[in-house]
Enzyme design. Structure first.
Site, PDB file in Angstrom:
ATOM      1  N   GLY A 134       0.817  -1.207   0.000  1.00 55.54           N
ATOM      2  CA  GLY A 134       0.000   0.000   0.000  1.00 55.54           C
ATOM      3  C   GLY A 134       0.853   1.260   0.000  1.00 55.54           C
ATOM      4  O   GLY A 134       0.506   2.257  -0.619  1.00 55.54           O
ATOM      5  N   GLY A 135       1.995   1.201   0.701  1.00 59.74           N
ATOM      6  CA  GLY A 135       2.922   2.322   0.665  1.00 59.74           C
ATOM      7  C   GLY A 135       3.518   2.514  -0.717  1.00 59.74           C
ATOM      8  O   GLY A 135       3.596   3.638  -1.228  1.00 59.74           O
ATOM      9  N   TRP A 137       2.165   1.740  -3.451  1.00 57.78           N
ATOM     10  CA  TRP A 137       1.108   2.224  -4.350  1.00 57.78           C
ATOM     11  C   TRP A 137       1.147   3.744  -4.455  1.00 57.78           C
ATOM     12  O   TRP A 137       0.806   4.311  -5.494  1.00 57.78           O
ATOM     13  CB  TRP A 137      -0.245   1.756  -3.813  1.00 57.78           C
ATOM     14  CG  TRP A 137      -1.417   2.221  -4.613  1.00 57.78           C
ATOM     15  CD1 TRP A 137      -1.960   1.633  -5.730  1.00 57.78           C
ATOM     16  CD2 TRP A 137      -2.227   3.383  -4.366  1.00 57.78           C
ATOM     17  NE1 TRP A 137      -3.041   2.357  -6.182  1.00 57.78           N
ATOM     18  CE2 TRP A 137      -3.231   3.435  -5.367  1.00 57.78           C
ATOM     19  CE3 TRP A 137      -2.205   4.388  -3.395  1.00 57.78           C
ATOM     20  CZ2 TRP A 137      -4.196   4.447  -5.420  1.00 57.78           C
ATOM     21  CZ3 TRP A 137      -3.152   5.396  -3.440  1.00 57.78           C
ATOM     22  CH2 TRP A 137      -4.135   5.410  -4.449  1.00 57.78           C
ATOM     23  N   HIS A 138       1.594   4.428  -3.391  1.00 59.58           N
ATOM     24  CA  HIS A 138       1.654   5.878  -3.400  1.00 59.58           C
ATOM     25  C   HIS A 138       2.860   6.405  -4.173  1.00 59.58           C
ATOM     26  O   HIS A 138       2.883   7.570  -4.563  1.00 59.58           O
ATOM     27  CB  HIS A 138       1.694   6.419  -1.970  1.00 59.58           C
ATOM     28  CG  HIS A 138       0.403   6.268  -1.230  1.00 59.58           C
ATOM     29  ND1 HIS A 138       0.064   5.119  -0.542  1.00 59.58           N
ATOM     30  CD2 HIS A 138      -0.637   7.122  -1.076  1.00 59.58           C
ATOM     31  CE1 HIS A 138      -1.135   5.279   0.003  1.00 59.58           C
ATOM     32  NE2 HIS A 138      -1.582   6.479  -0.304  1.00 59.58           N
ATOM     33  N   GLY A 139       3.867   5.575  -4.380  1.00 61.21           N
ATOM     34  CA  GLY A 139       5.041   6.017  -5.121  1.00 61.21           C
ATOM     35  C   GLY A 139       6.253   5.168  -4.788  1.00 61.21           C
ATOM     36  O   GLY A 139       6.324   4.556  -3.723  1.00 61.21           O
TER      37      GLY A 139
END
Length: 213
Positions: A134-135, A137-139
């Site tokens: 999930g982290g 996914w942000h970049g």
């Protein structure tokens, strides 16, 4: 009419609230990232809290604007935020924060990895993997990876604590305690703010400078 009202609320959150507090966060994080200055304790808290609310009003504002626009075309989109900073546990936080993302991570990563069907050790590992992804996914940044890893660790501790309380039959007493609820809220907000520091900082040393202050 209702769609226009929701859109305007979202626009206010973004333009007035999020953009209004952003300079306070930038004034602290930018010098820390450039190694130009070490924030004072007051500046560190101000920057971290400013970004905590900037991010919420930014995301929540955009979500409200999208929902408002969809209502104007008779399309119903789900609400995405449910007062996340009122959460009394990190599990509760992820039920309230960026709900569509939380649902995606749960349905397509956590459950796909096995969820809680293969024992507690695998469950905790699945939680950690899900939040690290999930982290990412942000970049593609180590700051985002660390943010996800922190939330994975938070969730593992949260679930472990709940399991111990259930085993010792403390759950009902703690649920009825107002002081424990207040402590839980304060602790949840604190660890969330700590994680946001890594999310905001452009460099790992910059995040550490803000946290030290």
């Amino acid at each position: 009419m209702a769609g226009m009202v929701i859109f305007c609320i979202g626009l206010f959150k973004k333009v007035v609230l999020a953009d209004g507090v952003a300079p306070y966060a930038d004034a602290v994080f930018a010098p820390a990232d450039r190694m130009a200055a070490v924030p004072s304790p007051t500046e560190g808290w101000l920057g971290a809290l400013a970004y905590t609310f900037q991010l919420y009003f930014d995301f929540s504002g955009y979500s409200d604007m999208a929902i408002g626009l969809s209502w104007m075309f008779n399309i119903r989109l789900p609400y995405n935020f449910d007062s996340p900073y009122k959460s009394t546990s990190i599990t509760d936080f992820w039920r309230r924060w960026h709900i569509t993302l939380s649902t995606f991570l749960r349905d397509y990563l956590y459950i796909a990895l096995g969820g809680n069907r293969k024992g507690p050790v695998r469950r905790y590992l699945n939680l950690a993997i899900t939040m690290v992804l999930g982290g990412l996914w942000h970049g593609a940044s180590w700051s985002f990876v660390l943010w996800g890893a922190l939330h994975g660790a938070y969730l593992m501790v949260n679930h472990g604590f709940r399991a111990v309380c259930d085993r010792l039959r403390w759950s009902d007493a703690l649920a009825a305690s107002r002081s424990f609820a207040l402590f839980s809220w304060a602790l949840t907000l604190l660890v969330t703010v700590v994680a946001w520091v890594f999310f905001r900082a452009e460099t790992f040393p910059g995040a550490l400078r803000v946290l030290r202050s």
